[in-house]
Structures are given as C-alpha cells and as structure tokens.
Design a protein around this motif. Structure first.
Motif, mmCIF file in Angstrom:
data_model
loop_
_atom_site.group_PDB
_atom_site.id
_atom_site.type_symbol
_atom_site.label_atom_id
_atom_site.label_comp_id
_atom_site.label_asym_id
_atom_site.label_seq_id
_atom_site.Cartn_x
_atom_site.Cartn_y
_atom_site.Cartn_z
ATOM 1 N N LYS A 30 -13.168 -43.729 18.086
ATOM 2 C CA LYS A 30 -14.382 -44.344 18.629
ATOM 3 C C LYS A 30 -14.776 -45.568 17.833
ATOM 4 C CE LYS A 30 -19.168 -43.303 19.844
ATOM 5 N NZ LYS A 30 -20.235 -42.279 19.840
ATOM 6 N N ALA A 31 -14.657 -45.493 16.496
ATOM 7 C CA ALA A 31 -15.025 -46.624 15.649
ATOM 8 C C ALA A 31 -14.098 -47.792 15.858
ATOM 9 C CB ALA A 31 -15.013 -46.198 14.181
ATOM 10 N N SER A 32 -12.794 -47.505 16.108
ATOM 11 C CA SER A 32 -11.846 -48.599 16.256
ATOM 12 C C SER A 32 -12.104 -49.404 17.507
ATOM 13 C CB SER A 32 -10.411 -48.035 16.295
ATOM 14 O OG SER A 32 -10.227 -47.259 17.465
ATOM 15 N N SER A 33 -12.791 -48.812 18.505
ATOM 16 C CA SER A 33 -13.088 -49.544 19.731
ATOM 17 C C SER A 33 -14.501 -50.115 19.705
ATOM 18 C CB SER A 33 -12.914 -48.597 20.934
ATOM 19 O OG SER A 33 -13.809 -47.503 20.829
ATOM 20 N N ARG A 316 -17.709 -59.788 11.088
ATOM 21 C CA ARG A 316 -16.898 -60.289 12.207
ATOM 22 C C ARG A 316 -17.254 -61.733 12.545
ATOM 23 N NH1 ARG A 316 -15.620 -55.309 14.817
ATOM 24 N NH2 ARG A 316 -14.555 -54.106 13.183
ATOM 25 N N LYS A 317 -18.456 -62.145 12.206
ATOM 26 C CA LYS A 317 -18.808 -63.558 12.392
ATOM 27 C C LYS A 317 -17.849 -64.448 11.601
ATOM 28 C CE LYS A 317 -21.699 -65.663 9.872
ATOM 29 N NZ LYS A 317 -22.871 -66.117 9.086
ATOM 30 N N GLY A 318 -17.475 -63.985 10.404
ATOM 31 C CA GLY A 318 -16.526 -64.743 9.589
ATOM 32 C C GLY A 318 -15.187 -64.920 10.285
ATOM 33 N N PHE A 319 -14.745 -63.887 11.015
ATOM 34 C CA PHE A 319 -13.500 -64.004 11.770
ATOM 35 C C PHE A 319 -13.619 -65.092 12.840
ATOM 36 C CE2 PHE A 319 -13.077 -59.851 9.888
ATOM 37 C CZ PHE A 319 -11.720 -59.698 9.685
ATOM 38 N N GLY A 348 -1.928 -69.944 9.953
ATOM 39 C CA GLY A 348 -3.266 -69.450 9.654
ATOM 40 C C GLY A 348 -3.879 -68.723 10.830
ATOM 41 N N GLY A 349 -3.663 -69.249 12.046
ATOM 42 C CA GLY A 349 -4.177 -68.577 13.236
ATOM 43 C C GLY A 349 -3.558 -67.203 13.444
ATOM 44 N N LEU A 350 -2.240 -67.104 13.205
ATOM 45 C CA LEU A 350 -1.572 -65.802 13.333
ATOM 46 C C LEU A 350 -2.080 -64.811 12.288
ATOM 47 C CD1 LEU A 350 2.106 -66.985 14.023
ATOM 48 C CD2 LEU A 350 0.480 -66.013 15.656
ATOM 49 N N LEU A 351 -2.287 -65.301 11.059
ATOM 50 C CA LEU A 351 -2.826 -64.434 10.007
ATOM 51 C C LEU A 351 -4.243 -63.971 10.347
ATOM 52 C CD1 LEU A 351 -1.607 -66.241 6.746
ATOM 53 C CD2 LEU A 351 -0.886 -63.995 7.585
ATOM 54 N N ALA A 352 -5.058 -64.884 10.901
ATOM 55 C CA ALA A 352 -6.427 -64.522 11.288
ATOM 56 C C ALA A 352 -6.410 -63.479 12.408
ATOM 57 C CB ALA A 352 -7.193 -65.773 11.724
ATOM 58 N N ALA A 353 -5.495 -63.653 13.372
ATOM 59 C CA ALA A 353 -5.389 -62.669 14.459
ATOM 60 C C ALA A 353 -4.965 -61.306 13.914
ATOM 61 C CB ALA A 353 -4.388 -63.156 15.502
ATOM 62 N N LEU A 354 -4.010 -61.297 12.982
ATOM 63 C CA LEU A 354 -3.573 -60.046 12.358
ATOM 64 C C LEU A 354 -4.725 -59.380 11.610
ATOM 65 C CD1 LEU A 354 -1.403 -58.020 11.386
ATOM 66 C CD2 LEU A 354 -0.901 -59.615 9.508
ATOM 67 N N SER A 355 -5.493 -60.171 10.863
ATOM 68 C CA SER A 355 -6.592 -59.604 10.081
ATOM 69 C C SER A 355 -7.685 -59.040 10.989
ATOM 70 C CB SER A 355 -7.185 -60.672 9.148
ATOM 71 O OG SER A 355 -7.773 -61.732 9.886
ATOM 72 N N LEU A 356 -7.978 -59.728 12.103
ATOM 73 C CA LEU A 356 -8.983 -59.217 13.039
ATOM 74 C C LEU A 356 -8.523 -57.895 13.655
ATOM 75 C CD1 LEU A 356 -11.618 -59.497 14.612
ATOM 76 C CD2 LEU A 356 -10.399 -60.905 16.280
ATOM 77 N N TRP A 357 -7.254 -57.820 14.039
ATOM 78 C CA TRP A 357 -6.722 -56.571 14.606
ATOM 79 C C TRP A 357 -6.801 -55.444 13.589
ATOM 80 C CZ3 TRP A 357 -2.320 -53.839 12.974
ATOM 81 C CH2 TRP A 357 -1.984 -52.739 13.780
ATOM 82 N N SER A 361 -9.101 -52.138 14.044
ATOM 83 C CA SER A 361 -8.332 -50.937 14.358
ATOM 84 C C SER A 361 -8.383 -49.869 13.282
ATOM 85 C CB SER A 361 -6.858 -51.315 14.615
ATOM 86 O OG SER A 361 -6.753 -52.232 15.683
ATOM 87 N N PHE A 362 -8.721 -50.242 12.061
ATOM 88 C CA PHE A 362 -8.700 -49.275 10.964
ATOM 89 C C PHE A 362 -10.036 -49.267 10.222
ATOM 90 C CE2 PHE A 362 -4.385 -50.849 11.626
ATOM 91 C CZ PHE A 362 -3.719 -49.661 11.891
ATOM 92 N N PRO A 363 -11.107 -48.844 10.907
ATOM 93 C CA PRO A 363 -12.433 -48.826 10.270
ATOM 94 C C PRO A 363 -12.557 -47.688 9.276
ATOM 95 C CG PRO A 363 -12.575 -47.814 12.418
ATOM 96 C CD PRO A 363 -11.160 -48.307 12.278
ATOM 97 N N TYR A 364 -13.582 -47.788 8.459
ATOM 98 C CA TYR A 364 -13.874 -46.703 7.522
ATOM 99 C C TYR A 364 -14.545 -45.565 8.276
ATOM 100 C CZ TYR A 364 -16.083 -44.005 3.823
ATOM 101 O OH TYR A 364 -16.491 -42.982 3.013
ATOM 102 N N VAL A 365 -14.036 -44.364 8.107
ATOM 103 C CA VAL A 365 -14.645 -43.167 8.680
ATOM 104 C C VAL A 365 -14.717 -42.124 7.579
ATOM 105 C CG1 VAL A 365 -14.468 -41.345 10.420
ATOM 106 C CG2 VAL A 365 -13.714 -43.671 10.964
#
Length: 375
Positions: A30-33, A316-319, A348-357, A361-365
């Motif tokens: 749920k957190a990942s979405s 996420r604003k930073g992203f 840099g764009g690819l790295l930013a996309a990877l970091s956003l994903w 996708s892997f939030p703290y729970v």
C-alpha cells in the motif's frame, strides 16, 4: 497432554506471527503505491515549469530590472490565481476553507515558513557571492537530503535503506546534469594528478591563505549549508500544515504564504537598496508587457509547489525539480541549434528516474513487533 499443549501454543503463535507478516507485506504494498496519479501530474507540471523558467526569465526579463519588484508582482499574481482557483472549484467553498482560520494560525503556519524562505534566499545570495560555481552547486543540491532529515525530525517520517540510496542517487543525478560530475574518465585522471602536484608544492600555509580559507567557510560553505537546511525545514513545516489532520487547503495555504511574503517585502522596501531604486527609477523601470510571461510561469510554479508537497511530500518535490533540469536541457536543445542534449543530461535523467522508482517502490514500513513468548 503437556507436550500436545506446547504444540498447540507454538502452532497458534506461528499463525499469529504469519498474520502479522501478511499485514506487513500488505502495508508495504500500500505504501509503495502512495504516489497517486494526481501527485504524478502535479510533479510533472512542476518539472515542466522549473525546466522552462530559466529560459523565459532570461529572454523576457531585463538584467537591469529591480528584482524585488518582480518578486512582489509574482506574489500578487500567485495570490490572485489561488483565489480564482478556489472560487472556480465547485467541490470547495470559501466558508468550509476558512472555518477555523485565525490570525494565530496564520502566524504559526504561514508567516514562519515565509520568513524561513526569506532567510534562506539571503544565505544563498551570500554563498553565491563567495563560492565558485561547482562548490555552490554541489552543496546546494543537498536540499533533498535536508528535506528528508527535517521530515524525520518534524513529522517522524522515516526513510528505508533503499530510499536513502535513492536520495544519494538523486544527488548524483543532479551533479551529473549540472556538469559537476562529468562523464569523462580523463577529467578525473587529470584532477587527481593536479591534486597530487598541488599537495607536494604546498608545504606551508601562510596567514593570508588561512584568512581566505576562513572567509570561504564562514561566508560561503556555512551559509549555503544553512540555506539547504532551511529549505528542508520550511518544506517540512509546509508539509505538516498541508497533510496533518484534515490538511489545510493547498490554495488557501498558498494565499497565506503570499500575504506573508507581501508584508515582508513591503517592510523591506523601506530599508533596502531596492526600495531606494524604486523611489529613484519607479516601480516598473525596465518592464515590458512580456515581463509578465516569466512572472505568470513562476507564479504557477509557486502554486504547484504547494500541491506537490500536499499530495507527494517535500522530498518528492526534489525529484520533480531534478527532472526539471533535464527538461531545461531538452528545451534548450530544441530552440538553440548550437546546443544539443548532452550525455550528462541523458545519464542524469536516467539516474533520476531510477531514484524516483526506488523511492516510491521501497518505502519504510515498521516491522511487526516480535511475538511474545508463550508461557
């Protein structure tokens, strides 16, 4: 029998533990979405605005213009846009939005972050005047890390290990796109060889060099680090105001910030250098009709910042802003034949996309509590 009784206790204990693990997995899913489609739309619009803003500002704003007049007008325009947005939105009513509003809440929730942003801008200006471009850009890009720290301190929002890695990747992406970390092996070889030569040549440090180094730290490094921290602090305070409890209406909060900023600017006009220039040259000196173009885009960006923080969070604003750097490079390559999208921009764009994903996708729970020992 005692043996059977121990088996039953162990069986039910394992069932309870399995149930907790299932709840943990569902919570993680749920957190990942949590990054909703609305949040993605606002982040995309903010990235677009951030990307084109330097281009339209450079094209339509005179270098001789009194900058505080532009900022003052931006706050007025932003205030009007927010008012129109609330009025035209059929799902919101002024009566509901303003219920419970008071001067005390405005001072606590709006004037404080507005003042923090003002101090942040002053620190950034001081650092910009005393640091080289590379040092400034490197330290300035730590704002997202500061936002994560302040969100933890004020909101208790933890980052998972992979989210921390994602934030570091985002920092690297920004530095690559800004040319601080060029994708050129020869550059690093030359840098290391020059650094070694410099170290052997400098056997002693005189007092003049020490004094210059002290000013470099006190008037450059410390101000930009403070500005980075204040950016994260103001963002965390804003996020708390917009998300805690029922959450303040984002457009209403934008209006409150605008009023606070306008009051601060009016006070500064009485004592600042820009106030003296306005008296001598007039408020609209060096203005044209096209000056309104960057003012409108920047005002829209200010409103989008509030919406992104409300629906996606200040981290996420930073992203979104890092993706804005990529968009700026794309737009410049389209309008200027002499400029093309560099490998640094693409990487840099690819790295930013990877970091956003990774961050989404892997939030703290929080892990389930350890099962109690059966007697």
């Amino acid at each position: 029998f005692p043996f059977c009784r121990r088996l039953d206790i162990r069986y039910y204990s394992n069932i309870i533990h399995l149930h907790r693990l299932i709840n943990y997995t569902m919570a993680a899913s749920k957190a990942s979405s949590s990054l909703s489609s609305k949040a993605l739309v606002f982040m995309g619009l903010l990235a677009l605005q951030f990307g084109i803003q330097p281009i339209v500002t450079k094209k339509y704003t005179s270098p001789e213009i009194i900058k505080s007049t532009v900022i003052f007008t931006q706050e007025i325009v932003k205030l009007l846009i927010a008012m129109i947005g609330i009025t035209l939105n059929t799902s919101t009513k002024w009566k509901d939005i303003t219920s419970g509003w008071s001067i005390q809440s405005w001072l606590r929730l709006a004037l404080l972050p507005a003042t923090i942003y003002l101090i942040q801008n002053l620190c950034s200006l001081l650092a910009y005047q005393n640091l080289d471009a590379i040092t400034y850009n490197v330290l300035n890009q730590t704002k997202t890390l500061s936002a994560a720290l302040c969100c933890f301190l004020l909101l208790g929002k933890r980052q998972s290990k992979l989210q921390i890695v994602a934030l570091v990747i985002l920092l690297v992406a920004a530095l690559v796109m800004e040319g601080v970390l060029p994708l050129n092996l020869e550059y690093y070889v030359n840098y290391l060889s020059n650094a070694a030569a410099t170290k052997t040549a400098e056997d002693s440090i005189d007092t003049t060099k020490f004094s210059i180094s002290s000013r470099h730290v006190s008037h450059g490094v410390l101000p930009i680090m403070l500005a980075s921290f204040l950016s994260g602090l103001a963002g965390a305070i804003t996020q708390k105001s917009l998300q805690s409890g029922g959450g303040r209406n984002a457009l209403m909060f934008t209006m409150e910030l605008c009023v606070a900023s306008i009051l601060i600017l009016l006070v500064s006009f009485a004592t600042s250098e820009d106030g003296r220039k306005i008296q001598e040259r007039g408020f609209f000196d060096q203005w044209t009709v096209l000056t309104l173009v960057p003012i409108l885009t920047n005002s829209a960006g200010g409103i989008l910042v509030g919406l992104v923080i409300k629906y996606a969070g200040t981290i996420r604003k930073g992203f979104a802003l890092i993706f804005g750097i990529l968009i700026s490079g794309i737009v410049q390559s389209l309008i200027d034949e002499n400029k093309s999208l560099s490998k640094e921009d693409i990487s840099g764009g690819l790295l930013a996309a990877l970091s956003l994903w990774m961050h989404a996708s892997f939030p703290y729970v929080a892990m389930p509590k350890a099962k109690a020992k059966a007697d």
